[in-house]
Motif scaffolding. Structure first.
Motif, short mmCIF file in Angstrom:
data_model
loop_
_atom_site.label_atom_id
_atom_site.label_comp_id
_atom_site.label_asym_id
_atom_site.label_seq_id
_atom_site.Cartn_x
_atom_site.Cartn_y
_atom_site.Cartn_z
N THR A 1 0.83 -1.21 0.00
CA THR A 1 0.00 0.00 0.00
C THR A 1 0.86 1.25 0.00
OG1 THR A 1 -1.73 -1.18 1.22
CG2 THR A 1 -1.84 1.21 1.22
N GLU A 2 1.98 1.21 0.70
CA GLU A 2 2.87 2.38 0.78
C GLU A 2 3.40 2.75 -0.60
OE1 GLU A 2 4.70 5.56 2.57
OE2 GLU A 2 3.27 4.15 3.44
N SER A 3 3.88 1.75 -1.35
CA SER A 3 4.39 2.02 -2.70
C SER A 3 3.28 2.50 -3.62
CB SER A 3 5.03 0.75 -3.28
OG SER A 3 6.17 0.38 -2.56
N LEU B 1 0.80 6.40 -7.26
CA LEU B 1 -0.41 6.97 -7.85
C LEU B 1 -0.40 8.50 -7.84
CD1 LEU B 1 -3.28 4.60 -6.64
CD2 LEU B 1 -2.13 4.69 -8.86
N ARG B 2 0.49 9.10 -7.03
CA ARG B 2 0.57 10.56 -7.01
C ARG B 2 1.03 11.10 -8.37
NH1 ARG B 2 0.77 13.30 -1.96
NH2 ARG B 2 1.24 15.16 -3.20
N LEU C 1 -7.07 4.28 1.01
CA LEU C 1 -6.00 4.74 0.14
C LEU C 1 -6.21 6.19 -0.29
CD1 LEU C 1 -3.40 4.02 -1.35
CD2 LEU C 1 -4.78 3.21 -3.27
N ARG C 2 -7.45 6.54 -0.63
CA ARG C 2 -7.75 7.93 -1.01
C ARG C 2 -7.43 8.88 0.16
NH1 ARG C 2 -12.42 5.66 -3.73
NH2 ARG C 2 -12.28 6.02 -5.99
N SER D 1 -3.94 13.00 2.60
CA SER D 1 -3.27 13.50 3.81
C SER D 1 -1.75 13.56 3.64
CB SER D 1 -3.61 12.61 5.01
OG SER D 1 -3.13 11.29 4.80
N MET D 2 -1.23 13.03 2.53
CA MET D 2 0.20 13.05 2.31
C MET D 2 0.68 14.46 2.01
SD MET D 2 0.69 9.68 -0.12
CE MET D 2 2.40 10.07 -0.50
#
Length: 353
Positions: free
Chosen positions: A277-279, A284-285, A307-308, A313-314
């Motif tokens: 999930t981290e990758s 996807l950014r 995930l969204r 929040s990133m």
């Protein structure tokens, strides 16, 4: 392995529960879990039958094993038993386990380097030995050899390893080698003999007697796929200056992250089971909206919502970090394609990577 006949066959409902318990656990981690449960001797026997990349993936999964719930471990074992049957007891801690297992599989001398890097060893000779070596070590071995020897080595290695080796050479040398790889079609026994003679003192190699098909435009494109974007762009510009048609041909065969949109839903779902999930959230950014939406549509509603939220929040992400995550996922996709698990179509259309 010792056969266990005490467990009845699981029902469909039970299999569903087992799969749910393992939701989000990549297949390579499941494989590592299994090897951690069968004991060092049996695990060593399994490793003897794996190739360099397989040992690397499973070994790395073992050394970076996350905290797992008991039901996840039991689920991985039970699902495996449904297909082949048999298990034995859980051994010692990960580091000692890996050290002892690899020593049994490969012997003290070969395991010494493998324990440090998780990707050395095996009973290999000649060119095959290079596949177990660090990219910098391979580069050092061939750095002073004739460019055609360097080309044969790069064409023989897996594309990701070849790209790492290529990146260690100066710009002019990189351009010369990738052009030679693209024009290479086959290697005669005499050339392989020459290369094996060069490696003989280090690897006790012996040459085959059959010509081998190596290199070509497709191989050059695959190597280019794994290069950092800056190096890839620099190299492609150099190729265009020498041969614009060749540059176009290579470009058409290259597979980039946004090409994943051509995967069918089943392929996307299979890929997602192998990707962390981290990758994924970092990759996807930098993806096109259509691809991001397709990937999210192939996740469970809850997983897609999480995930969204994580992506929103990133904070700011460096372009280089996005590229690394995308190349990691592309590497997984290519391995799955090679194994026949998914079908990747290159930018050129009909050819399969």
């Amino acid at each position: 392995m010792t056969e266990n006949t005490n467990l009845p066959a699981a029902t469909q409902a039970e299999l569903g529960e087992l799969e749910r318990a393992l939701d989000g656990v990549p297949m390579r981690t499941r494989a590592a879990m299994l090897l951690m449960t069968v004991g060092e001797t049996d695990a060593a026997e399994v490793l003897k039958h794996l190739g360099p990349k397989e040992v690397q993936r499973v070994g790395t999964a073992m050394s970076t094993m996350p905290e797992l719930r008991q039901e996840q471990i039991e689920g991985a074992v039970r699902l495996f038993l449904e297909e082949v049957g048999g298990q034995s007891g859980l051994g010692v801690g990960a580091n000692d386990y890996i050290r002892n297992m690899l020593t049994q599989a490969l012997g003290d001398e070969k395991a010494a380097g493998l324990i440090d890097r998780i990707i050395l060893g095996g009973n290999t000779t000649g060119l095959d030995t290079l596949k177990w070596m660090d990219a910098r070590a391979v580069a050092d071995v061939i750095r002073n050899e004739h460019p055609q020897i360097q080309t044969i080595v790069l064409a023989y290695l897996d594309a990701d390893q070849a790209s790492d080796v290529l990146a260690l050479f100066p710009e002019k040398v990189r351009l010369d080698i990738i052009m030679r790889v693209a024009s290479l079609e086959s290697v005669q026994p005499a050339a392989l003999q020459e290369l094996n003679n060069i490696l003989e003192k280090q690897f006790s190699s012996s040459a085959g007697t059959q010509a081998q098909t190596l290199g070509g435009v497709k191989t050059a494109a695959e190597i280019m796929n794994y290069l950092d974007s800056s190096v890839e762009t620099e190299l492609m510009d150099g190729i265009k200056e020498v041969d614009e048609d060749l540059a176009t041909e290579i470009s058409d065969l290259m597979f980039v992250f946004d090409n994943l949109i051509d995967l069918d839903d089943r392929g996307i779902q299979a890929l997602l089971r192998e990707v962390s999930t981290e990758s994924l959230k970092i990759a996807l950014r930098g993806a096109e909206n259509d691809l991001a939406n397709k990937i999210l549509d192939n996740m469970s509603r809850r997983a897609a919502e999480i995930l969204r939220d994580d992506m929103e929040s990133m904070g700011p992400i460096k372009v280089s970090e996005v590229e690394v995550a995308q190349k990691e996922i592309l590497g997984i996709a290519r391995r799955m394609s090679d194994a026949g698990e998914i079908a990747l179509g290159g930018a050129g259309g009909e050819d399969m990577l």
